[in-house]
Every structure is written in C-alpha cells, then in structure tokens.
Design an enzyme around this catalytic site. Structure first.
Site, PDB file in Angstrom:
ATOM      1  N   ASP A  27      -5.336   0.566 -11.699  1.00  0.00           N
ATOM      2  CA  ASP A  27      -5.414  -0.603 -12.586  1.00  0.00           C
ATOM      3  C   ASP A  27      -6.604  -1.496 -12.269  1.00  0.00           C
ATOM      4  O   ASP A  27      -6.556  -2.709 -12.518  1.00  0.00           O
ATOM      5  CB  ASP A  27      -4.123  -1.418 -12.457  1.00  0.00           C
ATOM      6  N   LYS A 140       2.663  -5.211 -12.729  1.00  0.00           N
ATOM      7  CA  LYS A 140       2.180  -5.617 -11.400  1.00  0.00           C
ATOM      8  C   LYS A 140       1.491  -6.971 -11.465  1.00  0.00           C
ATOM      9  O   LYS A 140       0.770  -7.251 -12.421  1.00  0.00           O
ATOM     10  CB  LYS A 140       1.193  -4.585 -10.868  1.00  0.00           C
ATOM     11  N   GLU A 183       4.053  -8.452  -5.687  1.00  0.00           N
ATOM     12  CA  GLU A 183       3.036  -8.106  -4.687  1.00  0.00           C
ATOM     13  C   GLU A 183       2.445  -9.342  -4.002  1.00  0.00           C
ATOM     14  O   GLU A 183       1.415  -9.872  -4.411  1.00  0.00           O
ATOM     15  CB  GLU A 183       1.898  -7.299  -5.342  1.00  0.00           C
ATOM     16  N   GLU A 185       0.373 -10.215  -1.184  1.00  0.00           N
ATOM     17  CA  GLU A 185      -0.466  -9.479  -0.226  1.00  0.00           C
ATOM     18  C   GLU A 185      -1.063 -10.413   0.819  1.00  0.00           C
ATOM     19  O   GLU A 185      -1.936 -11.223   0.505  1.00  0.00           O
ATOM     20  CB  GLU A 185      -1.609  -8.734  -0.950  1.00  0.00           C
ATOM     21  N   LYS A 225       5.897  -4.818  -3.414  1.00  0.00           N
ATOM     22  CA  LYS A 225       4.654  -4.167  -3.003  1.00  0.00           C
ATOM     23  C   LYS A 225       3.973  -5.039  -1.953  1.00  0.00           C
ATOM     24  O   LYS A 225       3.179  -5.924  -2.289  1.00  0.00           O
ATOM     25  CB  LYS A 225       3.744  -3.958  -4.213  1.00  0.00           C
ATOM     26  N   SER A 296       2.036   2.508  -3.064  1.00  0.00           N
ATOM     27  CA  SER A 296       1.442   2.188  -4.359  1.00  0.00           C
ATOM     28  C   SER A 296      -0.036   2.004  -4.049  1.00  0.00           C
ATOM     29  O   SER A 296      -0.529   0.883  -3.975  1.00  0.00           O
ATOM     30  CB  SER A 296       2.055   0.903  -4.934  1.00  0.00           C
ATOM     31  N   TYR A 358      -8.953  -7.355  -7.071  1.00  0.00           N
ATOM     32  CA  TYR A 358      -8.554  -6.099  -7.703  1.00  0.00           C
ATOM     33  C   TYR A 358      -8.853  -6.081  -9.178  1.00  0.00           C
ATOM     34  O   TYR A 358      -8.968  -7.082  -9.805  1.00  0.00           O
ATOM     35  CB  TYR A 358      -7.057  -5.835  -7.466  1.00  0.00           C
TER      36      TYR A 358
END
Ligand code: 13P
Length: 358
Positions: A27, A140, A183, A185, A225, A296, A358
């Site tokens: 993605d 996501k 997610e 992170e 995630k 993932s 990302y």
C-alpha cells in the site's frame, strides 16, 4: 448500537488471521513507491505501478501463505489493460483485499519536536463505504510514535492523540464493514535500549486498548499491527533475537486481550531475513499465545522482489518466485517452523530509513 456487520467482521478478521498465513503490505503511497522504484531505475508512473502490483497479486500459490493484501487507493480501483480490476485477481486467488485509509502524518505543534498526528478522519465513513463496495474488507491506519530522550518523546499528548485517532478510525471502519488494522508503530529510530522500547511500547498499547474500549470497538473484529520490541536502530549493543522475542511476547501478554484474533507485525526497517527470524522466534518462545501471531510486511516482503524485477517483463517470473519464497518463509515463521535460508537478492539488506513514511 447494533452493528449489522458484526458477524462478517469477526469472520473476516479470523480469515486474515489464519494459521501459516499473513499479510502482504503493498500500500505504498505514490511518493513512497517512487522511492522504491528509483534505485532500480523504474519510472514512477501509473502503468508501472499497476504492472508491479498486478504481478505480485498474480503470483501462483501466494494464498497458501498470504491471506490478505493491503492496497493503496489507486490500486483498489485499478484495472489490467484488458479491463479486469486488480481486486478481482486477489479475490480469485483467495486473498482478501485491504485498503490503506490514513493520509499520512502532520506535526502536533505543542508536543515534542517531530511528534505527529495521523490525518484522514474527515469523510472517512463515506470513503470506507466506497472501499467496501469496491471489494475491500479490511483497512489500515498507521500512527507513528517516536522515542527520543533528548526531546522528551513520546509525550502523553502524542500518545493520546495517536491512539485516540486509531480508535476513532477503527469504529468508523467497523460501522462500514471493514476490519480495522490498528497500527500504533513505535519507530526503531534512535539509540535507545530494548528496555526503553519495551516500556514505551507497553505504555502505548495500554493507551491504545483503553481508547479502543472507550470507542466500544469490537475486539473480535480488529487486527493489531504493532512493532516488535527491539533496540533502537543506533543502539550500541542491540539485543539478540531471543531477547526481542521474549520482550515482545511479554508485552503482548501484558496488554492485548485474547479476544483479538491476530497480531500482524510490521517489519519496520528490518531486513527480510531478520523479520522472518524474529517472527519465528516469537512463535517458538515459551508462554501463552492466544492470538495468531503473524506478519504484515511491506519492505520485508518486497525488497528482493524489486531487485529481481528491475522493471523488466522478462524478470517477472523470477520476481514472483522470490515473493513466493519469502512469503513461504514467513508462513513457516508464523508456525514457528522456519529453518532459515529462504534467500532473495536483498534478503539480508536492512530496509531501515530514518523518519520513514509509508
Ligand atoms: P513495513 O513492513 O515496511 O514496516 O510496512 C508495513 C506497513 O504497512 C507499514 O504501515
């Protein structure tokens, strides 16, 4: 409120969290895929992006190890030159299509230097409804947390902002039939020890599950995630894999309710081989694991594939073989049965970049 999607959400989450399988994160935003294409001299245009994602999804046998694929919006609506939607290729191959719905990071003025809040809540419900119609069944949203002792990061303000954003996103997704991948992170940037990473990760996850509970998110219908608990990328004495596995599992056990069906780690800058071995170690570590613990991976599933492909049609079969080999390795790691040496042109190359977006 009763959610008409409740049963479907549970089934989707359980199917993604199947034994021996994980998620292919494909993605990358248009800017980010450009950064991947540049080193192999591939022009970042729509045709090349479509061609690349198409051959990933057409890889024969992929669904033996991959249960879901996360797409960027362009890919969700993209078609082959013959007019076949790329999502159809995934569905025919028994891979559930997912969609990245966040719109990146914006700085939080009065938090610590560099701390951010994930954008994209405005109009999210309508977008989710469209994505569901187009075939997506999960979503996501990535929220990053930095560790930096020199600035005081992470601040309580940034943690509250990021975890609440994730929880609000999760409730909007569930309202529209999409399983939210949550997610948070904690970045590996920095020279901190694994103990510091464990402390911050545990603090973030506690805030995350409190926020999810406040928003009455259905825990059986989400996937988590997270980052693995690791030393900072510039730590002078990085912890070994067995220690990473022990700290990561301890943190999961302390915070994540057994109602959550799956944990799908991000690779976060680890090399392909490192990410596979770390997952294998976590699944082999002794202790209670009431969740499907899987992957993932974006960078750690695509680094070698891009190296093999180099933009040439002739190289597509070899690139697909590499994707299958790395996916198989990760599928084995999900079962704690990876024996090492899966190969790939960039298998041992770090994929770490400072301040990665990302
Ligand atoms: P990496 O595996 O490259 O860290 O990325 C996965 C992802 O989807 C990040 O949001």
């Amino acid at each position: 409120m009763v959610n008409k999607f409740e049963d479907e959400l549970k089934q989707t989450a359980l199917k993604v969290a199947s034994a021996g399988k994980g998620i292919l994160a494909a993605d990358e935003s248009i800017g980010t895929i450009g950064k991947r294409f540049a080193p192999i001299d591939v022009e970042n245009n729509q045709e090349n992006r479509r061609k690349y994602r198409q051959f990933l999804f057409e890889t024969k046998g992929l669904s033996e190890y991959i249960s879901g694929a996360i797409l960027f919006e362009e890919t969700l609506f993209d078609k082959t030159p013959e007019g076949k939607p790329l999502v159809e290729i995934l569905k025919e191959n028994d891979i559930i299509p997912g969609i990245k719905v966040d719109k990146g990071q914006a700085s939080i003025m009065n938090a610590a230097e560099g701390e951010t809040s994930t954008q994209g809540l405005d109009g999210l419900g309508a977008r989710c409804a469209e994505y569901y119609k187009q075939g997506a069944r999960f979503a996501k949203w990535r929220a990053v947390i930095k560790i930096d002792a020199s600035t005081g990061a992470p601040t309580d303000l940034a943690i509250a902002e990021q975890t609440n954003g994730l929880a609000r996103y999760a409730s909007i997704c569930q309202e529209n039939g999409l399983v939210p991948i949550v997610e948070p992170e904690v970045l590996m940037d920095g020279d901190h020890s694994i103990e510091v990473s464990a402390e911050v990760t545990e603090r973030v996850w506690h805030a995350q599950f409190k926020a999810l509970a406040d928003h009455k998110v259905l825990f059986e219908g989400i996937l988590l995630k997270p980052n693995m608990v690791r030393s900072g990328a510039d730590c002078a004495e990085p912890a070994d894999m067995a220690t990473v596995a022990a700290f990561t599992l301890r943190t999961l056990q302390r915070v994540v309710p057994p109602a959550v069906p799956g944990i799908n780690f991000l690779s976060g800058g680890m090399s392909e081989e490192e990410a596979t071995i770390a997952l294998n170690e976590i699944n082999r570590a002794p202790g209670k694991k009431p969740w499907n613990i899987s992957f993932s991976y974006g960078r750690a599933l695509q680094a070698s594939v891009l190296q093999e492909w180099k933009g040439s049609d002739d190289n597509i079969p070899a690139a697909q073989e590499t994707l299958l080999a790395r996916s198989k390795a990760n599928g084995e790691a999900q079962l704690g049965k990876y024996g090492g040496g899966a190969g790939g042109a960039a298998a041992n190359t770090s994929t770490y970049q400072k301040n990665y977006s990302y």
